[in-house]
Design a protein around this motif. Sequence first.
Motif, short mmCIF file in Angstrom:
data_model
loop_
_atom_site.label_atom_id
_atom_site.label_comp_id
_atom_site.label_asym_id
_atom_site.label_seq_id
_atom_site.Cartn_x
_atom_site.Cartn_y
_atom_site.Cartn_z
N ILE A 225 0.84 -1.21 0.00
CA ILE A 225 0.00 0.00 0.00
C ILE A 225 0.87 1.25 0.00
CG2 ILE A 225 -1.66 1.34 1.34
CD1 ILE A 225 -2.81 -1.37 2.32
N TYR A 240 -5.99 2.84 5.75
CA TYR A 240 -6.05 1.39 5.99
C TYR A 240 -5.96 1.10 7.47
CZ TYR A 240 -0.87 1.56 6.12
OH TYR A 240 0.44 1.85 6.42
N ILE A 260 -6.46 -5.22 -3.12
CA ILE A 260 -5.79 -3.93 -2.96
C ILE A 260 -5.38 -3.38 -4.33
CG2 ILE A 260 -3.80 -2.76 -1.96
CD1 ILE A 260 -3.88 -4.83 0.30
N ALA A 263 -8.39 -2.01 -6.00
CA ALA A 263 -8.84 -0.73 -5.44
C ALA A 263 -8.04 0.43 -6.02
CB ALA A 263 -8.72 -0.76 -3.92
N ILE A 276 -9.71 5.71 -0.90
CA ILE A 276 -9.56 4.25 -0.84
C ILE A 276 -9.50 3.85 0.63
CG2 ILE A 276 -8.09 2.27 -1.38
CD1 ILE A 276 -7.15 3.77 -3.86
N ILE A 278 -9.21 0.57 3.22
CA ILE A 278 -8.86 -0.85 3.32
C ILE A 278 -8.90 -1.23 4.80
CG2 ILE A 278 -7.08 -2.59 2.90
CD1 ILE A 278 -6.02 -0.64 0.69
N THR A 291 -12.33 -3.80 1.03
CA THR A 291 -11.79 -2.64 0.32
C THR A 291 -12.97 -1.84 -0.23
OG1 THR A 291 -11.60 -3.83 -1.78
CG2 THR A 291 -9.67 -3.84 -0.33
N ASN A 293 -13.66 1.78 -2.58
CA ASN A 293 -13.03 2.84 -3.38
C ASN A 293 -14.04 3.45 -4.34
OD1 ASN A 293 -12.19 -0.03 -4.59
ND2 ASN A 293 -12.59 1.36 -6.30
#
Length: 345
Positions: A225, A240, A260, A263, A276, A278, A291, A293
């Motif tokens: 990420i 996240y 991920i 996303a 976004i 997570i 997730t 987005n």
Amino acid sequence: MYQNKKITNLSHVLVWLMLFCLPYLLSYGQDQDVNRVVAHFWIPLAFSAIIFYFNYFVLIDRFLFPKKIIQFIVINILIIALFLFLKENIEDNFFKDIGKRRVQKDEGGGPSFKIAIYIQLLSYMAPLFFSIALKSTKRWIRTEAERKEAINFKLQSELQHLHYQLQPHFFFNSLNNIYALVDISPEQAKTSIHSLSKLMRYMLYETNMELVPLAKEIDFMKKYIDLMKLRVSDKTMVNYSFPSEETGIKIAPLLFISLIENAFKHGVSASKESTIQINMTLQDKVVSFTTENDNFPKKTDDKSGSGIGLPNIEKRLELLYPNKSSFKTSVIDNRYIAKLEIETN
């Protein structure tokens, strides 16, 4: 296997020993006529043992399983007829007293000779059928074990294929991100290449196991990420949340990374603001990964990804966690939501 063979042989010896001792066990404390026991019990029992083992080790494999039924039946009829003939001749020549008593019994209204032959015939059919049943069961068990082994081999091969499929897919997407940074920020591109090397080392050397600690998988996702965040502009906010405590839970590797990737692939716009989110939570050994987005669908000619990520997840879940996983995707208010739940125990 050697130990099992010894146990099987010992059980055969004990069964036949028990059968040979049966007359004495049933008439314990009474006088026994040894000649009668030998003629009417031990000799037929010896013939039964021959029928059983000759069928078990020779005839069934050579004739019955290859479907040579007629030969199998004829050979067994001849063997049983031979043993009936031998038994009568042995009694007439070596146990004459018993033969005389049998004649007197027939004259006195006892069981006829035909009935005696019929009973003996049934007694010889029993070990024949038992050998067929035992051999067929053993063959079925072996066939079932081979079938399960073949299924397991196919499963492992398919999982390995999916694993190898995911690695170049991941590498390709990461290189696309780094390529985009080369002109914008060479220093960030260098940092990204260094981070990517660490991620690839994990993928190559630590994900060949069937299960990996969840903590390692979380660390891998955090690094990925952070790598992806280097490419996006200030218009995209990335949040996240992962469990921070050590859980001791193990999980199949690389199940979440495609979500991920997806996303970042569909949740980032060059001109619009986006977010976004997570999250991973744990409850009673159930791992929930979500997730969320903004939904910016890619054009059909977009080559930034191969489109294998989500199908790869679905196939791996089907193979690794049958009836123990749930994977759902939806679009609500132009927000793409993917939720994956896995029961780890």
